[in-house]
Write an enzyme that holds these catalytic residues in place. Structure first.
Site, PDB file in Angstrom:
ATOM      1  CD  GLU A 173      -4.682   0.346  10.728  1.00 57.94           C
ATOM      2  OE1 GLU A 173      -3.445   0.157  10.675  1.00 57.94           O
ATOM      3  OE2 GLU A 173      -5.469  -0.129   9.905  1.00 57.94           O
ATOM      4  NE  ARG A 214      -2.988   1.034   3.861  1.00 51.99           N
ATOM      5  CZ  ARG A 214      -2.286  -0.098   3.745  1.00 51.99           C
ATOM      6  NH1 ARG A 214      -2.832  -1.254   4.082  1.00 51.99           N
ATOM      7  NH2 ARG A 214      -1.042  -0.086   3.322  1.00 51.99           N
ATOM      8  N   GLY A 273       0.854  -1.193   0.000  1.00 54.37           N
ATOM      9  CA  GLY A 273       0.000   0.000   0.000  1.00 54.37           C
ATOM     10  C   GLY A 273       0.886   1.237   0.000  1.00 54.37           C
ATOM     11  N   PRO A 314     -13.905  -4.346 -15.967  1.00 52.03           N
ATOM     12  CG  PRO A 314     -15.466  -4.958 -17.579  1.00 52.03           C
ATOM     13  CD  PRO A 314     -14.777  -3.780 -16.991  1.00 52.03           C
ATOM     14  CG  HIS A 367      -2.580  -3.048   9.326  1.00 50.03           C
ATOM     15  ND1 HIS A 367      -2.712  -1.762   8.874  1.00 50.03           N
ATOM     16  CD2 HIS A 367      -2.141  -3.763   8.247  1.00 50.03           C
ATOM     17  CE1 HIS A 367      -2.390  -1.697   7.593  1.00 50.03           C
ATOM     18  NE2 HIS A 367      -2.028  -2.912   7.184  1.00 50.03           N
ATOM     19  CB  ILE A 368      -1.725  -9.180  11.982  1.00 51.80           C
ATOM     20  CG1 ILE A 368      -3.146  -9.785  12.080  1.00 51.80           C
ATOM     21  CG2 ILE A 368      -1.359  -8.448  13.264  1.00 51.80           C
ATOM     22  CD1 ILE A 368      -3.247 -10.956  13.055  1.00 51.80           C
ATOM     23  N   GLY A 369      -2.249  -8.512   8.421  1.00 48.85           N
ATOM     24  CA  GLY A 369      -2.404  -9.268   7.174  1.00 48.85           C
ATOM     25  C   GLY A 369      -1.125  -9.931   6.695  1.00 48.85           C
ATOM     26  CB  SER A 370       1.947  -8.645   5.361  1.00 52.69           C
ATOM     27  OG  SER A 370       2.302  -7.570   6.222  1.00 52.69           O
ATOM     28  NE  ARG A 403       0.058  -6.751  -6.189  1.00 48.48           N
ATOM     29  CZ  ARG A 403       0.393  -5.586  -6.754  1.00 48.48           C
ATOM     30  NH1 ARG A 403       1.038  -5.561  -7.893  1.00 48.48           N
ATOM     31  NH2 ARG A 403       0.107  -4.433  -6.164  1.00 48.48           N
ATOM     32  CG  ASP A 424      -5.619  -7.162   9.262  1.00 48.37           C
ATOM     33  OD1 ASP A 424      -5.331  -7.401  10.460  1.00 48.37           O
ATOM     34  OD2 ASP A 424      -4.759  -7.014   8.368  1.00 48.37           O
TER      35      ASP A 424
END
Ligand code: NDP
Ligand code: DGY
Length: 330
Positions: free
Chosen positions: A276, A247, A86, A189, A295-298, A165, A271
């Site tokens: 934050e 976000r 991001g 699309p 915010h622990i996605g990665s 992605r 998340d």
């Protein structure tokens, strides 16, 4: 610091010198690295004073790189590398105007973030934190037919806001759960991408109305800011579940709170929030049907390590004037 570096410790900073190999004829130039050596974000005042005169800046998504920071850095700043995919914390117009190159970390965190999105979706729709709490608090008295029931993915419709992605990686993981239909929105699309999931491109309103699960995986842009609002939630089914791993500001949180509190939607998994960290007395935290993660996605060790190395390599390539492994097109 690497062996042989000339370094000194100054409170939380490490300052050291390191030799870097530049490409032109193998010339060796010296590169001075100022490192904020703490998991906590660098305080703004510290960043503003330390950034003066740097040629490269490696930052995190918690560092807002705006005109003030760019002015403080001055004209020598040539490269910014963020350890994130991001880039909404970067003032891209201003950065572009100054001819500064930007590196970021796409792809390497896609799997980890998609995995967490699925975990969050399952936690919210099957009420995992609430159920686990019942075990601890003695609320588990016996097996009861309707107690702790939720909603499952089998034969469901899943709407993905932003089939990029991470959105695709989420769909790929959800498909084997028996999802019947995927819907998606975006700037247009993408039939080739969507074909893998048989996903249908629809307007946001239709996605809200028909999805049993909505997963937000888009980038934060002026167009997506506040996109999930009162109108959006009012179109969702009472039995539907909302998940956001993009976000916080893509969502109007007050509207989400009302939708959850009034039973307009069944549950949410977030998340990312605004702000934050979310204050511990925030109304959303009073709701049983809202699962909130910090915010622990990665956040897998391997992913964060790969992100860090990629961010460093982006920075070094930019400083050498070479193509970066992942450069943002400005
Ligand atoms: P991508 O660039 O691959 O995907 C972004 C998607 O956003 C694209 O599919 C794009 O669709 C979509 N989008 C843009 N504008 C709109 C719009 N108006 N409506 C709907 N969709 C839109 O990025 P990634 O998948 O790699 O990452 C996505 C975001 O996830 C990041 O920007 C970041 O904010 C967040 N993230 C969060 C993490 C966490 O820890 N929770 C970890 C990693 C990322 P189109 O192609 O049609 O324009
Ligand atoms: C990103 O990279 O944008 C995430 O939010 C953190 O990994």
């Amino acid at each position: 610091p690497p062996a042989g570096c000339d370094h000194r410790e100054d409170q939380q900073h490490l300052e050291h010198r390191k030799d870097l190999q530049f490409p032109s004829g193998g010339t060796v130039r010296r590169c001075r690295v100022l490192q904020w050596d703490s998991e906590e974000p660098v305080p703004r005042a510290e960043l503003l004073s330390r950034v003066a005169g740097v040629r490269g800046l490696l930052c995190l998504l918690s560092d807002r790189i705006d005109r003030e920071v760019l002015d403080a850095a001055g004209p020598d700043l040539k490269v910014i590398s963020t350890m994130s995919v991001g880039f909404d914390h970067l003032a891209l117009d201003e950065i572009k105007k100054r001819g500064i190159r930007v590196g970021y970390t796409p792809d390497v965190l896609t799997d980890a973030t998609a995995e967490l999105s699925v975990a969050l979706l399952l936690s919210a729709c099957r009420r995992l934190p609430e159920a686990a709490e019942q075990v601890r608090s003695g609320g588990w008295t016996t097996w009861k037919p309707l107690w702790m029931c939720g909603y499952g993915l089998s034969d469901s419709t899943v709407g993905i806001i932003g089939l990029g992605r991470i959105g695709q990686a989420v769909a790929r993981r959800l498909k084997p759960f028996g999802v019947r239909k995927f819907l998606y929105t975006g700037s247009g699309p993408k039939p080739e991408t969507a074909a893998e999931f048989g996903a249908e491109f629809v307007p946001l309103t239709r996605l809200a109305e028909e999805s049993d699960f909505v997963v937000v995986t888009c980038a934060l842009t002026p167009a997506t800011q506040g996109m999930c609002n009162k109108d959006f939630f009012s179109r969702m089914k009472k039995t539907s579940v909302f998940v956001n791993t993009s976000r916080g500001t893509v969502v109007n949180q007050e509207d989400l709170y009302n939708a959850l509190a009034q039973g307009q939607i069944a549950a949410a998994g977030l998340d990312v929030t605004t702000p934050e960290p979310l204050p511990t007395d925030h109304p959303l935290l009073s709701l049983k049907n809202c699962v909130i993660l910090p915010h622990i996605g990665s956040a897998t060790y391997a992913t964060r390590n790969t992100m860090a190395v990629l961010a460093a390599n982006n920075l070094l390539a930019g400083l050498r004037g070479e193509p970066m492994p992942h450069e943002l097109k400005l």
